[in-house]
Scaffold this motif. Structure first.
Motif, short mmCIF file in Angstrom:
data_model
loop_
_atom_site.label_atom_id
_atom_site.label_comp_id
_atom_site.label_asym_id
_atom_site.label_seq_id
_atom_site.Cartn_x
_atom_site.Cartn_y
_atom_site.Cartn_z
N MET A 93 -23.26 26.08 23.44
CA MET A 93 -22.36 27.15 23.90
C MET A 93 -21.83 27.91 22.69
N LYS A 94 -22.01 29.21 22.69
CA LYS A 94 -21.51 30.04 21.59
C LYS A 94 -20.42 30.97 22.12
N ILE A 95 -19.30 31.00 21.39
CA ILE A 95 -18.18 31.85 21.73
C ILE A 95 -18.04 32.92 20.65
N CYS A 96 -18.11 34.18 21.06
CA CYS A 96 -18.03 35.29 20.12
C CYS A 96 -16.68 35.98 20.25
N PHE A 97 -16.02 36.21 19.13
CA PHE A 97 -14.71 36.87 19.10
C PHE A 97 -14.82 38.21 18.39
N ILE A 98 -14.18 39.21 18.97
CA ILE A 98 -13.98 40.48 18.26
C ILE A 98 -12.54 40.49 17.75
N GLN A 99 -12.40 40.54 16.44
CA GLN A 99 -11.08 40.49 15.80
C GLN A 99 -10.79 41.82 15.13
N HIS A 100 -9.68 42.44 15.54
CA HIS A 100 -9.35 43.77 15.04
C HIS A 100 -8.56 43.76 13.74
N GLU A 101 -7.74 42.74 13.57
CA GLU A 101 -6.92 42.64 12.36
C GLU A 101 -6.87 41.18 11.92
N PRO A 102 -6.86 40.92 10.61
CA PRO A 102 -6.81 39.53 10.14
C PRO A 102 -5.53 38.81 10.54
N TYR A 103 -4.45 39.56 10.74
CA TYR A 103 -3.19 38.92 11.10
C TYR A 103 -3.04 38.73 12.61
N VAL A 104 -4.00 39.24 13.38
CA VAL A 104 -4.06 38.95 14.82
C VAL A 104 -5.20 37.94 14.99
N SER A 105 -4.86 36.67 14.85
CA SER A 105 -5.88 35.64 14.68
C SER A 105 -6.34 35.04 16.00
N LEU A 106 -7.28 34.12 15.90
CA LEU A 106 -7.79 33.42 17.07
C LEU A 106 -6.74 32.46 17.64
N GLY A 107 -5.82 32.03 16.79
CA GLY A 107 -4.77 31.12 17.25
C GLY A 107 -5.36 29.88 17.90
N TYR A 108 -4.86 29.54 19.08
CA TYR A 108 -5.29 28.32 19.75
C TYR A 108 -6.74 28.42 20.23
N PHE A 109 -7.29 29.62 20.36
CA PHE A 109 -8.71 29.73 20.72
C PHE A 109 -9.57 28.94 19.74
N ARG A 110 -9.23 29.02 18.46
CA ARG A 110 -10.01 28.32 17.44
C ARG A 110 -9.97 26.81 17.67
N THR A 111 -8.79 26.30 17.99
CA THR A 111 -8.65 24.86 18.27
C THR A 111 -9.49 24.47 19.47
#
Length: 238
Positions: free
Chosen positions: A1-19
């Motif tokens: 399973m691969k999860i792809c994230f689009i991140q607009h700013e480095p300070y708007v992080s994945l947060g708990y998604f990463r965990t």
């Protein structure tokens, strides 16, 4: 399973998604808009697209923000939907899903910053992905706008300040105006980078003080997100 994230700013992080990704041993792909342009080709080998938030809005132009290509993001979202992949939008990301489907975003009746009680609607109570949702839980908020909706995209949850907190755009496509991914570290970064309005919190009904925000217990909202994502994956796999 691969999860792809689009991140607009480095300070708007994945947060708990990463965990959550790490706990399930999923493959992680991050498209940093500062260095990489989102592409419909991402849908060829990723199972889920998560479009994160940011200070932009869906109508922000390339001249206003050279690294934010709304058209490319809409095309990417459209490709994931067409290939029946999972798509989750958070805040700006949720608004971009609506725009992709021809549903314009709007300004929220109230600004919301901090953690606000969010309640399921009747339709939300019937949605199986929210069966473990803690109704009335305090969920993270950091927005002025809200995603669009129409008669085919039911609102599943709302707050007193914003009537569109969770919207179902399709069986595998959901918009989250709320930020269930926020952790104490994320709040601290947001206060540092985007916390100017917090200094005027007394002028707004749903803008909380920095002191209040630093006392937020993020674990319940993170659990709500994990439960939702687990059930979304289960639906996708079935």
């Amino acid at each position: 399973m691969k999860i792809c994230f689009i991140q607009h700013e480095p300070y708007v992080s994945l947060g708990y998604f990463r965990t959550w990704v790490k706990d399930h041993h999923y493959d992680l792909q991050i498209v940093d808009c500062h260095t990489q342009k989102p592409s419909p080709q991402l849908a060829n080998d990723a199972d889920m697209l998560v479009v994160l938030g940011g200070p932009q809005n869906p109508h922000t132009t390339l001249s206003e923000c050279p690294y934010f290509d709304a058209a490319a993001e809409r095309a990417t979202i459209k490709a994931f939907i067409a290939q029946q992949r999972m798509v989750v939008g958070v805040c700006l990301g949720a608004q971009l899903i609506g725009e992709t489907l021809g549903i314009p975003y709007e300004h929220s009746p109230e600004k919301e910053y901090g953690a606000i009680p969010v309640h399921l609607t009747n339709e939300g109570h019937r949605d199986s992905l929210l069966q473990n949702f803690q109704d009335g839980a305090l969920l993270g908020e950091w927005h002025n706008d809200m995603m669009g909706t129409n008669s085919h995209t039911p609102v599943l949850a709302a707050s007193a300040g914003c009537p569109r907190q969770i919207v179902r755009y399709g069986s595998l496509v959901y918009g989250l105006q709320c930020h269930m991914e926020l952790t104490p570290h994320d709040y601290e970064i947001l206060l540092e980078k985007m916390g100017t309005i917090i200094n005027c919190h007394q002028q707004y009904h749903y803008v909380q003080s920095a002191k209040h925000i630093r006392q937020i217990d993020c674990q319940p909202m993170n659990l709500n997100l994990a439960n939702f994502l687990d059930l979304l994956v289960k639906r996708y796999q079935s």
